[in-house]
Enzyme design. Structure first.
Site, PDB file in Angstrom:
ATOM      1  N   GLU A   1       0.838  -1.205   0.000  1.00 50.48           N
ATOM      2  CA  GLU A   1       0.000   0.000   0.000  1.00 50.48           C
ATOM      3  C   GLU A   1       0.870   1.251   0.000  1.00 50.48           C
ATOM      4  O   GLU A   1       2.091   1.195   0.172  1.00 50.48           O
ATOM      5  CB  GLU A   1      -0.931  -0.034   1.219  1.00 50.48           C
ATOM      6  CG  GLU A   1      -1.889  -1.217   1.136  1.00 50.48           C
ATOM      7  CD  GLU A   1      -2.967  -1.226   2.198  1.00 50.48           C
ATOM      8  OE1 GLU A   1      -2.845  -0.484   3.201  1.00 50.48           O
ATOM      9  OE2 GLU A   1      -3.939  -1.987   2.031  1.00 50.48           O
TER      10      GLU A   1
ATOM     11  N   CYS B   1      -1.681  -4.787  -5.679  1.00 47.69           N
ATOM     12  CA  CYS B   1      -2.167  -6.037  -5.087  1.00 47.69           C
ATOM     13  C   CYS B   1      -1.083  -7.124  -5.079  1.00 47.69           C
ATOM     14  O   CYS B   1      -0.166  -7.117  -5.911  1.00 47.69           O
ATOM     15  CB  CYS B   1      -3.343  -6.583  -5.885  1.00 47.69           C
ATOM     16  SG  CYS B   1      -4.798  -5.555  -5.890  1.00 47.69           S
TER      17      CYS B   1
ATOM     18  N   GLU C   1      -1.272 -10.222  -6.002  1.00 45.78           N
ATOM     19  CA  GLU C   1      -1.222 -11.057  -7.218  1.00 45.78           C
ATOM     20  C   GLU C   1      -0.317 -10.419  -8.279  1.00 45.78           C
ATOM     21  O   GLU C   1       0.463 -11.084  -8.949  1.00 45.78           O
ATOM     22  CB  GLU C   1      -2.620 -11.239  -7.813  1.00 45.78           C
ATOM     23  CG  GLU C   1      -3.613 -11.894  -6.886  1.00 45.78           C
ATOM     24  CD  GLU C   1      -4.386 -10.891  -6.045  1.00 45.78           C
ATOM     25  OE1 GLU C   1      -3.761  -9.993  -5.438  1.00 45.78           O
ATOM     26  OE2 GLU C   1      -5.611 -11.010  -5.984  1.00 45.78           O
TER      27      GLU C   1
ATOM     28  N   CYS D   1      -8.832  -9.214  -7.670  1.00 44.12           N
ATOM     29  CA  CYS D   1      -9.634  -8.087  -8.177  1.00 44.12           C
ATOM     30  C   CYS D   1      -9.618  -8.104  -9.711  1.00 44.12           C
ATOM     31  O   CYS D   1      -8.826  -8.828 -10.338  1.00 44.12           O
ATOM     32  CB  CYS D   1      -9.076  -6.768  -7.638  1.00 44.12           C
ATOM     33  SG  CYS D   1      -7.643  -6.151  -8.528  1.00 44.12           S
TER      34      CYS D   1
HETATM   35  N1  THU Z   1      -5.824  -6.501  -2.461  1.00 45.11           N
HETATM   36  C1  THU Z   1      -4.980  -7.440  -2.966  1.00 45.11           C
HETATM   37  O1  THU Z   1      -3.795  -7.467  -2.657  1.00 45.11           O
HETATM   38  N2  THU Z   1      -5.494  -8.354  -3.835  1.00 45.11           N
HETATM   39  C2  THU Z   1      -6.798  -8.412  -4.224  1.00 45.11           C
HETATM   40  O2  THU Z   1      -7.155  -9.215  -5.059  1.00 45.11           O
HETATM   41  C3  THU Z   1      -7.771  -7.497  -3.632  1.00 45.11           C
HETATM   42  C4  THU Z   1      -7.210  -6.394  -2.814  1.00 45.11           C
HETATM   43  C5  THU Z   1      -5.295  -5.557  -1.493  1.00 45.11           C
HETATM   44  C6  THU Z   1      -5.219  -4.136  -1.976  1.00 45.11           C
HETATM   45  C7  THU Z   1      -5.280  -3.358  -0.671  1.00 45.11           C
HETATM   46  O3  THU Z   1      -3.975  -3.248  -0.138  1.00 45.11           O
HETATM   47  C8  THU Z   1      -6.100  -4.239   0.242  1.00 45.11           C
HETATM   48  O4  THU Z   1      -6.131  -5.519  -0.355  1.00 45.11           O
HETATM   49  C9  THU Z   1      -7.512  -3.751   0.454  1.00 45.11           C
HETATM   50  O5  THU Z   1      -8.144  -3.504  -0.743  1.00 45.11           O
END
Ligand code: THU
Length: 137
Positions: A51, A60, A62, A96
Protein backbone atom coordinates in the site's frame (compact mmCIF):
# COMPACT_ATOMS: atom_id res chain seq x y z
CA UNK A 1 -3.27 -29.13 -12.05
CA UNK A 2 -2.33 -31.40 -9.17
CA UNK A 3 -4.19 -30.42 -5.99
CA UNK A 4 -0.96 -30.98 -4.03
CA UNK A 5 0.80 -28.27 -6.04
CA UNK A 6 -2.07 -25.87 -5.43
CA UNK A 7 -1.92 -26.64 -1.71
CA UNK A 8 1.82 -25.93 -1.71
CA UNK A 9 1.18 -22.63 -3.47
CA UNK A 10 -1.45 -21.78 -0.89
CA UNK A 11 1.05 -22.49 1.88
CA UNK A 12 3.63 -20.26 0.21
CA UNK A 13 0.99 -17.52 -0.08
CA UNK A 14 0.17 -17.92 3.61
CA UNK A 15 3.86 -17.76 4.49
CA UNK A 16 4.27 -14.47 2.64
CA UNK A 17 1.32 -12.67 4.27
CA UNK A 18 3.47 -11.47 7.14
CA UNK A 19 5.40 -9.33 4.65
CA UNK A 20 2.26 -7.57 3.40
CA UNK A 21 2.58 -3.81 3.68
CA UNK A 22 -1.00 -2.84 4.52
CA UNK A 23 -0.93 -0.15 7.23
CA UNK A 24 -4.03 1.62 5.81
CA UNK A 25 -6.52 -1.18 5.15
CA UNK A 26 -4.98 -3.72 7.54
CA UNK A 27 -6.16 -6.24 4.95
CA UNK A 28 -3.09 -8.34 4.35
CA UNK A 29 -2.89 -10.40 1.18
CA UNK A 30 -0.37 -13.03 0.13
CA UNK A 31 -0.16 -14.66 -3.29
CA UNK A 32 1.99 -17.37 -4.83
CA UNK A 33 2.28 -18.17 -8.53
CA UNK A 34 3.79 -21.11 -10.36
CA UNK A 35 5.40 -19.81 -13.55
CA UNK A 36 7.39 -21.30 -16.41
CA UNK A 37 10.06 -19.81 -18.66
CA UNK A 38 10.88 -20.53 -22.31
CA UNK A 39 13.26 -23.30 -21.26
CA UNK A 40 10.43 -25.14 -19.53
CA UNK A 41 11.82 -24.35 -16.08
CA UNK A 42 9.23 -23.76 -13.38
CA UNK A 43 9.48 -21.57 -10.31
CA UNK A 44 7.26 -20.25 -7.57
CA UNK A 45 7.11 -16.51 -6.89
CA UNK A 46 5.32 -14.93 -3.96
CA UNK A 47 3.82 -11.47 -3.64
CA UNK A 48 2.09 -9.31 -1.06
CA UNK A 49 -0.02 -6.19 -1.27
CA UNK A 50 2.04 -3.02 -1.04
CA UNK A 51 0.00 0.00 0.00
CA UNK A 52 0.89 3.67 -0.26
CA UNK A 53 -0.15 6.81 1.60
CA UNK A 54 -1.31 7.98 -1.81
CA UNK A 55 -3.91 5.19 -1.76
CA UNK A 56 -4.37 4.71 -5.49
CA UNK A 57 -0.74 3.68 -5.86
CA UNK A 58 -1.36 0.47 -3.91
CA UNK A 59 -0.44 -2.72 -5.76
CA UNK A 60 -2.17 -6.04 -5.09
CA UNK A 61 -0.34 -9.19 -4.01
CA UNK A 62 -1.22 -11.06 -7.22
CA UNK A 63 0.33 -8.45 -9.47
CA UNK A 64 3.48 -8.28 -7.37
CA UNK A 65 3.85 -12.07 -7.64
CA UNK A 66 3.23 -12.20 -11.40
CA UNK A 67 5.54 -9.25 -12.09
CA UNK A 68 8.30 -10.82 -10.03
CA UNK A 69 8.07 -13.90 -12.25
CA UNK A 70 7.91 -12.00 -15.52
CA UNK A 71 10.85 -9.84 -14.54
CA UNK A 72 12.90 -13.02 -14.05
CA UNK A 73 11.92 -14.33 -17.49
CA UNK A 74 9.04 -16.57 -16.38
CA UNK A 75 6.16 -15.59 -18.66
CA UNK A 76 3.77 -18.51 -18.44
CA UNK A 77 1.39 -18.41 -15.51
CA UNK A 78 0.49 -22.00 -14.60
CA UNK A 79 -1.37 -21.47 -11.30
CA UNK A 80 -2.02 -18.92 -8.56
CA UNK A 81 -3.05 -19.25 -4.93
CA UNK A 82 -3.91 -16.44 -2.57
CA UNK A 83 -5.00 -15.73 0.95
CA UNK A 84 -6.04 -12.70 3.00
CA UNK A 85 -5.72 -12.04 6.73
CA UNK A 86 -7.75 -9.38 8.51
CA UNK A 87 -7.79 -8.95 12.31
CA UNK A 88 -6.00 -12.27 12.67
CA UNK A 89 -8.68 -14.08 10.68
CA UNK A 90 -7.81 -15.96 7.49
CA UNK A 91 -10.23 -15.20 4.67
CA UNK A 92 -10.66 -16.74 1.24
CA UNK A 93 -10.40 -14.05 -1.46
CA UNK A 94 -10.38 -13.89 -5.22
CA UNK A 95 -8.27 -11.54 -7.35
CA UNK A 96 -9.63 -8.09 -8.18
CA UNK A 97 -10.59 -7.29 -11.76
CA UNK A 98 -7.31 -5.56 -12.57
CA UNK A 99 -5.30 -8.57 -11.38
CA UNK A 100 -7.50 -10.94 -13.38
CA UNK A 101 -6.60 -9.04 -16.55
CA UNK A 102 -2.89 -9.08 -15.66
CA UNK A 103 -3.09 -12.84 -15.00
CA UNK A 104 -4.87 -13.29 -18.33
CA UNK A 105 -1.88 -11.74 -20.13
CA UNK A 106 0.32 -14.63 -18.97
CA UNK A 107 -2.21 -17.42 -18.34
CA UNK A 108 -5.23 -18.85 -20.14
CA UNK A 109 -8.82 -20.01 -19.56
CA UNK A 110 -7.70 -23.05 -17.59
CA UNK A 111 -5.21 -21.38 -15.27
CA UNK A 112 -6.29 -22.49 -11.79
CA UNK A 113 -6.85 -19.90 -9.07
CA UNK A 114 -6.98 -21.44 -5.60
CA UNK A 115 -8.38 -19.56 -2.61
CA UNK A 116 -7.71 -22.32 -0.08
CA UNK A 117 -11.26 -23.65 -0.38
CA UNK A 118 -12.11 -23.90 -4.04
CA UNK A 119 -10.22 -24.08 -7.32
CA UNK A 120 -11.49 -21.55 -9.87
CA UNK A 121 -10.67 -21.29 -13.60
CA UNK A 122 -9.30 -17.98 -14.78
CA UNK A 123 -11.67 -18.21 -17.77
CA UNK A 124 -14.63 -18.26 -15.36
CA UNK A 125 -13.28 -15.37 -13.31
CA UNK A 126 -12.61 -13.28 -16.42
CA UNK A 127 -14.93 -14.24 -19.25
CA UNK A 128 -13.96 -12.62 -22.54
CA UNK A 129 -10.70 -11.18 -21.21
CA UNK A 130 -9.01 -8.68 -23.50
CA UNK A 131 -6.12 -9.76 -25.71
CA UNK A 132 -4.35 -7.35 -28.07
CA UNK A 133 -2.95 -10.25 -30.04
CA UNK A 134 -3.13 -14.00 -30.28
CA UNK A 135 -0.85 -16.08 -28.12
CA UNK A 136 1.71 -14.68 -25.76
CA UNK A 137 4.41 -12.11 -26.46
N1 THU B 1 -5.82 -6.50 -2.46
C1 THU B 1 -4.98 -7.44 -2.97
O1 THU B 1 -3.79 -7.47 -2.66
N2 THU B 1 -5.49 -8.35 -3.84
C2 THU B 1 -6.80 -8.41 -4.22
O2 THU B 1 -7.15 -9.22 -5.06
C3 THU B 1 -7.77 -7.50 -3.63
C4 THU B 1 -7.21 -6.39 -2.81
C5 THU B 1 -5.29 -5.56 -1.49
C6 THU B 1 -5.22 -4.14 -1.98
C7 THU B 1 -5.28 -3.36 -0.67
O3 THU B 1 -3.97 -3.25 -0.14
C8 THU B 1 -6.10 -4.24 0.24
O4 THU B 1 -6.13 -5.52 -0.35
C9 THU B 1 -7.51 -3.75 0.45
O5 THU B 1 -8.14 -3.50 -0.74
Amino acid sequence: MDRKILQELYERATGSVENAYAPYSRFRVGAAVLMENDRGERRVFTGVNVENSSYGLTVCAERVAVFKGVSEGYRRLLALALVAVKDGETLPVLPCGACRQVMWEFGDENTPVYDGEKVHRLGDLLPGGFRLRKGRP
